[in-house]
Design an enzyme around this catalytic site. Structure first.
Site, PDB file in Angstrom:
ATOM      1  N   GLU A   1      -4.775  17.259 -11.097  1.00 13.87           N
ATOM      2  CA  GLU A   1      -5.590  17.574 -12.223  1.00 13.87           C
ATOM      3  C   GLU A   1      -6.867  17.839 -12.078  1.00 13.87           C
ATOM      4  O   GLU A   1      -7.849  17.030 -12.757  1.00 13.87           O
ATOM      5  CB  GLU A   1      -5.095  16.289 -13.134  1.00 13.87           C
TER       6      GLU A   1
ATOM      7  N   HIS B   1       7.042  10.160 -28.707  1.00  9.33           N
ATOM      8  CA  HIS B   1       5.980  10.862 -28.110  1.00  9.33           C
ATOM      9  C   HIS B   1       6.605  12.318 -28.387  1.00  9.33           C
ATOM     10  O   HIS B   1       5.383  13.234 -28.852  1.00  9.33           O
ATOM     11  CB  HIS B   1       5.899  10.662 -26.507  1.00  9.33           C
TER      12      HIS B   1
ATOM     13  N   ARG C   1      -3.872  22.093 -14.066  1.00 12.45           N
ATOM     14  CA  ARG C   1      -2.773  20.863 -14.650  1.00 12.45           C
ATOM     15  C   ARG C   1      -3.249  20.697 -16.090  1.00 12.45           C
ATOM     16  O   ARG C   1      -2.270  20.067 -16.768  1.00 12.45           O
ATOM     17  CB  ARG C   1      -2.695  19.985 -13.710  1.00 12.45           C
TER      18      ARG C   1
ATOM     19  N   LYS D   1       2.645  11.442 -11.133  1.00  4.48           N
ATOM     20  CA  LYS D   1       1.513  10.448 -11.930  1.00  4.48           C
ATOM     21  C   LYS D   1       2.619   9.183 -12.276  1.00  4.48           C
ATOM     22  O   LYS D   1       3.718   9.287 -12.958  1.00  4.48           O
ATOM     23  CB  LYS D   1       1.382  11.055 -13.229  1.00  4.48           C
TER      24      LYS D   1
ATOM     25  N   GLU E   1       9.061  18.509 -24.871  1.00  2.00           N
ATOM     26  CA  GLU E   1       8.503  18.767 -23.663  1.00  2.00           C
ATOM     27  C   GLU E   1       9.017  19.973 -23.204  1.00  2.00           C
ATOM     28  O   GLU E   1       8.350  20.833 -22.049  1.00  2.00           O
ATOM     29  CB  GLU E   1       8.275  17.610 -22.723  1.00  2.00           C
TER      30      GLU E   1
ATOM     31  N   ASN F   1      -1.220  19.926 -21.262  1.00  2.00           N
ATOM     32  CA  ASN F   1      -1.700  18.973 -22.130  1.00  2.00           C
ATOM     33  C   ASN F   1      -1.570  19.616 -23.701  1.00  2.00           C
ATOM     34  O   ASN F   1      -1.787  19.078 -24.575  1.00  2.00           O
ATOM     35  CB  ASN F   1      -3.195  18.393 -22.151  1.00  2.00           C
TER      36      ASN F   1
ATOM     37  N   HIS G   1      -1.699  12.706 -28.983  1.00  2.00           N
ATOM     38  CA  HIS G   1      -1.835  11.364 -28.667  1.00  2.00           C
ATOM     39  C   HIS G   1      -2.489  10.727 -29.893  1.00  2.00           C
ATOM     40  O   HIS G   1      -2.311   9.377 -29.964  1.00  2.00           O
ATOM     41  CB  HIS G   1      -2.919  11.458 -27.388  1.00  2.00           C
TER      42      HIS G   1
ATOM     43  N   HIS H   1      -1.010  17.743 -26.625  1.00  3.79           N
ATOM     44  CA  HIS H   1      -1.133  16.196 -26.631  1.00  3.79           C
ATOM     45  C   HIS H   1      -2.616  15.646 -27.215  1.00  3.79           C
ATOM     46  O   HIS H   1      -2.557  14.465 -27.339  1.00  3.79           O
ATOM     47  CB  HIS H   1      -1.133  16.161 -24.947  1.00  3.79           C
TER      48      HIS H   1
ATOM     49  N   ARG I   1       0.765  -1.216   0.132  1.00  3.76           N
ATOM     50  CA  ARG I   1       0.020   0.052   0.068  1.00  3.76           C
ATOM     51  C   ARG I   1       0.857   1.214  -0.261  1.00  3.76           C
ATOM     52  O   ARG I   1       0.212   2.455   0.471  1.00  3.76           O
ATOM     53  CB  ARG I   1      -0.902   0.173   1.059  1.00  3.76           C
TER      54      ARG I   1
ATOM     55  N   LYS J   1       6.865  23.021 -14.738  1.00  2.00           N
ATOM     56  CA  LYS J   1       6.061  21.913 -14.261  1.00  2.00           C
ATOM     57  C   LYS J   1       5.691  22.019 -12.848  1.00  2.00           C
ATOM     58  O   LYS J   1       4.314  21.807 -12.319  1.00  2.00           O
ATOM     59  CB  LYS J   1       6.311  20.495 -14.654  1.00  2.00           C
TER      60      LYS J   1
END
Lengths: 364, 364
Positions: free
Chosen positions: A238, A266, A242, A144, A186, A246, A253, A249, A123, A228
């Site tokens: 988010e 990417h 946040r 993330k 990025e 993107n 994507h 993106h 956990r 960031k």
């Protein structure tokens, strides 16, 4: 050596950026309360292992740590529940307990995977990031972590902040040129959404960055992480702000999904996506320089700004609609209003988006 | 109807305990901010589904919710990463988004499994518990969710608190008698560690509890949840105090591991374990009534207090040593000092533990 704090209350942590940090890893670990009493597990991939694993292991062992290592295949396919289960087997066999730490040595894939193991093993245990790519500056801030599901990327995961991030610029010296460029995508994005001065700096220093000049790289990563961190500090999970991260993106994507893995990295896909966003900015009345500057900076960094002719526009549109479950008539986009400033537009007409994707094939 | 708040700051949530709550589920969901705009996924098992699923689905649909359901096999084997992956498939197919909610309808297995899906799907969505066993009162407080790994139980998980817990006493009326008794084991435990008066109440009301008298059951679950909530509120992530909840579990887990699944239910194993802990209490100078009362209450609830003759003491000792990585000479135990009060003893001689396990075969 540069140091940056990611400010998240009691989950705050430092990012160290400099040359030769890997051989000194144990002193940073000790400084930040990583215990020598419980075993550590380093997770890395086959490519990074051959170059850097023994350096990190030796440093930690000489500092009194008990270290086990697990090497996964390099590439996105390792971000799976099957690999997670194998890493938990390794952690159990190595005797990791609740006070143990899991260390990610590698790029974004290793960081996401090892981070989710750290988030879920017993956990949640401590986590340290040791990024070895430029692109990983992005995933090393914000906590993330995730693995993929056969039907969706990054769909099984957590928010799990590291104890510290140790960014040794020397590990970047062996990156393939294409990955250097893709990583800069990025970095440039962080300038475009938040800091016009830094976007300009990227343009001015593109050659040095491509030549892996350590001082320029160190500054670029420091600034990229700073932007960031500023965004994430204000919106850890988010909810709102946040989302500006993107930029590029939504289209990016979709291009990755349509291209099949490998054709577009990417960073390359979001470079093309950011050109699309800039064109969308013009539609909303942004000055022409939003588009011209975006294109110039990305080009100077060696990034693609044009959609290859063979991409199917219908397939790209389908991928976008499916990915975000947009309504049939409008979509949500991050749109630049000036260099260094973006807005979230929630009612972008699908027609506009299609026109822009078509235009992307015509970029000079 | 009884209501209890689990006090965890901004993660606080209510537990409702009463008869006939399931047909009213939608109004509780709406009251606690569960959105009708995003689809819900109910996770349940094959046994519970046939009795209660349609009631819950109908209530939620009539309240305006979009509902999908997933039915897993009943039993511990469903707490696996493989089943987690299937549930994520189901969630994706049903269109669950970040504002969706995952509902656990069932006992501890379903709660642990569905809770970990909720903790990890899109890095965490809302979670509601609808327990249908007495034992589940324990896992419905505290937010511990997890799946098993082939080498270790509950080793992959998270702390993820529900939005609310809806405990319909009517669902308990169809429980098999053996599960009723096993469920009371954790209820009694909550008295023994924290509340002597409640332990006495359990003894006095054992017959009514075994007869599933709704008012007695409602009070027992309310008090059991209250004790656990008081402990968890002071120690959400098991740093210290929360360990007292493990009364009887060190021996109990070892018995479960040695017995092979099915021979001893969890509640039965910890009942025998609590007799062992009480005997250990006597060694540390607790008054005789700690042992006699513990034994009397558990016996009245129909629980086993004697270790079956065929259990191998060496195997039990091995399982304990392995489980917690104790040193060779000492072990950590939760030990009662009086009824309603326990202490953590960190230096229990292994010899004492072995003698007590042997004695457990001789209990009258």
């Amino acid at each position: 050596m540069r140091e940056l704090m990611v400010d998240l209350g009691e989950r705050s942590y430092p990012i160290y950026i400099g040359e030769g940090l890997l051989p000194e890893a144990s002193s940073y670990f000790l400084k930040h309360g990583i215990s020598t009493k419980s075993p550590l597990l380093i997770v890395t991939d086959s490519e990074v292992a051959s170059r850097h694993l023994s350096t990190l292991e030796n440093s930690l062992r000489s500092g009194g740590f008990t270290v086990a290592s697990a090497i996964v295949d390099s590439g996105e396919s390792s971000k799976s529940l099957a690999v997670l289960e194998k890493l938990v087997t390794k952690a159990l066999e190595a005797g990791l307990d609740r006070k143990s730490t899991i260390v990610a040595l590698g790029g974004g894939v290793v960081g996401d995977l090892a981070g989710f193991v750290a988030a879920s093993y017993m956990r949640g245990v401590k986590f340290v990031q040791v990024p070895t790519t430029i692109l990983a500056h992005d995933s090393s801030v914000g906590g993330k972590v995730a693995v993929n599901h056969p039907l969706a990327k990054n769909i099984i995961g957590a928010f799990h902040q590291p104890e510290l991030v140790l960014y040794d610029l020397n590990t970047l010296q062996t990156l393939p040129p294409r990955e250097v460029k893709a990583g800069l995508s990025e970095v440039v994005k962080h300038g475009l959404i938040w800091d016009a001065e830094f976007a300009q700096w990227c343009e001015d220093h593109a050659e040095k960055l491509l030549a892996l000049d350590p001082d320029s790289l160190g500054y670029a990563l420091y600034k990229g992480c700073s932007v960031k961190a500023a965004v994430v500090s204000q919106d850890e999970r988010e909810n709102d702000l946040r989302a500006i991260l993107n930029l590029g993106h939504t289209i990016g994507h979709a291009l990755e999904a349509v291209a099949g893995y490998g054709e577009l990295l990417h960073g390359e896909a979001i470079s093309i996506g950011m050109i699309g966003s800039a064109r969308l900015g013009l539609r909303y009345g942004a000055p022409e320089e939003v588009y011209t500057t975006t294109k110039r900076v990305l080009s100077k960094c060696g990034l693609p700004v044009k959609l290859p002719e063979h991409f199917d526009v219908d397939a790209i549109m389908d991928a976008m609609m499916h990915d975000k479950k947009f309504s049939e008539k409008t979509m949500v986009f991050v749109v630049p209003t000036a260099i260094g400033t973006v807005e979230i537009k929630k009612d972008v007409p699908t027609d506009w988006v299609r026109e822009i994707v078509e235009q992307l094939k015509l970029e000079a």
